[in-house]
Design a protein around this motif. Sequence first.
Motif, mmCIF file in Angstrom:
data_model
loop_
_atom_site.group_PDB
_atom_site.id
_atom_site.type_symbol
_atom_site.label_atom_id
_atom_site.label_comp_id
_atom_site.label_asym_id
_atom_site.label_seq_id
_atom_site.Cartn_x
_atom_site.Cartn_y
_atom_site.Cartn_z
ATOM 1 N N GLY A 12 6.502 -6.916 -24.274
ATOM 2 C CA GLY A 12 7.932 -7.219 -24.179
ATOM 3 C C GLY A 12 8.411 -7.576 -22.784
ATOM 4 N N MET B 280 0.001 -11.240 -18.988
ATOM 5 C CA MET B 280 -1.276 -11.644 -19.589
ATOM 6 C C MET B 280 -1.563 -13.135 -19.416
ATOM 7 S SD MET B 280 -2.949 -9.116 -20.865
ATOM 8 C CE MET B 280 -4.130 -9.983 -21.880
ATOM 9 N N CYS C 251 8.229 -10.328 -21.303
ATOM 10 C CA CYS C 251 8.773 -11.686 -21.237
ATOM 11 C C CYS C 251 10.232 -11.753 -21.694
ATOM 12 C CB CYS C 251 7.928 -12.619 -22.102
ATOM 13 S SG CYS C 251 7.722 -12.022 -23.789
ATOM 14 N N CYS D 154 4.776 -13.632 -17.908
ATOM 15 C CA CYS D 154 3.914 -12.822 -18.771
ATOM 16 C C CYS D 154 2.725 -12.302 -17.969
ATOM 17 C CB CYS D 154 3.416 -13.650 -19.955
ATOM 18 S SG CYS D 154 2.099 -12.816 -20.854
ATOM 19 N N VAL E 132 -0.046 -8.709 -25.884
ATOM 20 C CA VAL E 132 -0.157 -7.271 -26.148
ATOM 21 C C VAL E 132 1.175 -6.669 -26.614
ATOM 22 C CG1 VAL E 132 -2.125 -6.819 -24.651
ATOM 23 C CG2 VAL E 132 0.163 -6.786 -23.665
HETATM 24 S S1 SF4 Z 1 4.953 -10.633 -21.725
HETATM 25 FE FE1 SF4 Z 1 3.168 -11.717 -22.538
HETATM 26 S S2 SF4 Z 1 1.889 -10.126 -23.436
HETATM 27 FE FE2 SF4 Z 1 3.915 -9.226 -23.139
HETATM 28 S S3 SF4 Z 1 4.976 -9.584 -25.103
HETATM 29 FE FE3 SF4 Z 1 5.480 -11.312 -23.790
HETATM 30 S S4 SF4 Z 1 3.943 -12.880 -24.295
HETATM 31 FE FE4 SF4 Z 1 3.169 -10.919 -25.083
#
Ligand code: SF4
Lengths: 252, 471
Positions: free
Chosen positions: B74, B154, B76, B152, B71
Amino acid sequence: MGAFFRPRPTAEISEGERRVSPLLQFVEDRLQIAALLFMASVYVIRVLWLFHFRAVRERAAAEGRASAGAGYSLSNIARPWAMESTRTRPLFYLQFVVFHLGVTAAIAATFIIPYAPQWLAPRGRVITFQALMAAAFVVAVFRLVRRLRRPVLQLVSTPDDYAAITLMMAYFILGILAVPNRPDRGEGPMIAFFILTAFFLVVVPFSKISHYLYYPFTRIILGRTLGRRGVLPVRRPRSRQTAEERGEEVGA
Amino acid sequence: MKTVKAAKSLSVENLPLDVATQDKARADALPSIQKDMLRTYDPAADNVRRFLDLLAERITRPVAASLAACVHCGLCVESCHYALTHPDDPTMTPVYKADQIRKIFKRRIDWTGRIFPWWVKAGTPRGDEDLNRLKNIVFGTCSACRRCTLNCPMGVDTAILIRFTRGLLTELGIVPEGVFNVSRDEWETGNQMAVTPLDFLETLQWMRDDLRADPKLAGLDIPVDLPGCDFMYTINPREIKFDPRSIAQAAKIFHLAGEKWTLPSAGWDQTNFGLFSGDDRLGGALARNLYEAAIRLRAGRIVISECGHGYRSTRWEGYNWAQYDQDLPSESVVRTLQRYLREKRIRVDKTKNDLPVTFHDSCNVARSGGMTEEPRDVLRRVCADFREMTPNRTENYCCTGGGGLLSMAEYRPLRMEAAAIKARQLEATGAKLVCTICHNCVDGLNDVIKHYKLDMRVVQVLELVENALVY
Ligand code: SF4
Ligand code: SF4
């Protein structure tokens, strides 16, 4: 079909409030149902699409439990302390909670207004819904500013990302205006709220907002893989038990 | 962990593709090339088309889900040592790196990107220059440590996206020279350092004779191809080539524990460059060699010497790559040592290791292998002053040499910049010894220690256990 698409019950609301134009009646009922059916069909296709990609069969003997890993991974979102990224940013996590509570309130309103309007009759409930959406709106503003200002987010953000957050902001505003459910004071905001809802339902499967559809899949896939290996659930420092100590068979 | 700014920022995206050794391998008509196992770069081919076809052909459900679910939040970003040390360079972030393959996926496979590519910034590589750029991103700016994956919300597994992309590029020969060289050696010799059978046997004899010089170890042997043993021991070629002490340490401990064990004469390399290059064919061939050696020798189990990616490959991924259902238990030697200590099959005196020791969790073992407590249990039994580094276990930072980066010299300067975070983490422990259960991490950490002039030395669990032995 007509009986099924019954608009609002009338018993508990006043004569003045009950007068709903055919347009509002259409957008809050038939249009929603049609859009919902469309969304559900596209979601089914979307899930089938995801499932047409080859699954990976794990052939190594498990050391942990895939189901425990999947459960842990799925419920991660409710445990902000579980990940460093949320543990060290409590405010960010709070924003996430507030934003999604606002989304839940807005979605709930689309069902309550046409099908259980009496539930929103107590003023306190209306104010609660409005407060949730207002708070979510404020978070959305923060998130938009963050997306516009942070170089990495500028670099990776797409029109879809900006549209999603901007439309959500509009949705919260319209939701705040719609939940008092007083068409007698002007139907415009309510009609706009329901049209935007229908728009979302149709567009969501094609936009980033569909992330909630993927969430369980990514989480379960990762959780099962790492669960089998004993990575998840994460063993915290205080727990020094090994698989052997837990009495689990090591290896095949 | 706070952001640690690197002294300067080096971009690797435009480093050229070096195919000198590929040309030589072709000119030498190596069997692996003749048999089409080792792939080389063909500038005349339609590489973009082949890349896209491979993408569509190889994509799995976990990869597709991770490509579709991001999504762009950011979150990560601050989990990656590259991003933390380059706060002003968004191209160092996990989400940017993963987006380079994600945008191709969106353009070719996902719905919205196929119809409205501009809406989701979907795109296709325009030529080999773009593929080379992609190579530099996925090989040069990521150690596939999986730290971002576990951060992450997600559940997007950026590290598997990186490996997936590496695998597609490996098929086209669009790889760093070092990756080609190691893959070539593995295809040609069955081990990643081109150790010959003679080198292998002579080194083992040398170690055995050295150990036998100790009268208390007169009956010790380092058996090869002994059938029906309790376990088959598998090692990292680095142990033969550069540091055979670890084989001697293991042999001594096994002997004192009264173990019946053997090394195989073929299939002894537990490392697997397929993990780093993304080449499942190579990964499967090497893993199968090893699994079949254990069956041939009727071993009771497979024991894997101290190696992070070797452990992950042999214990977990290799079975999938080789399409081989696990038929024997396999374990890290650390677990074997833990058993000896618990069952009192060896006696130790922890005061013999009196220097402060900290433990570095290998990414492949902790985040992808689930083994965090066993080495700690062993270290607490054999060291007088064991102290944790922060963060640790699944949250530890990469040694910066993971993902095969030690073999890619062109990315070393950037790697050393990114190592600033590891250097601070090591320094903060005040330890004099940093212990790791990975040969790759030994080299990675040695680089960090040297570059940042830290007052510490890298050791492994076998060394500390052997040093604490009482016999
Ligand atoms: S934390 Fe997960 S969902 Fe959010 S930017 Fe990074 S990879 Fe994408
Ligand atoms: S896998 Fe590790 S090195 Fe690669 S992007 Fe993620 S955190 Fe950074």
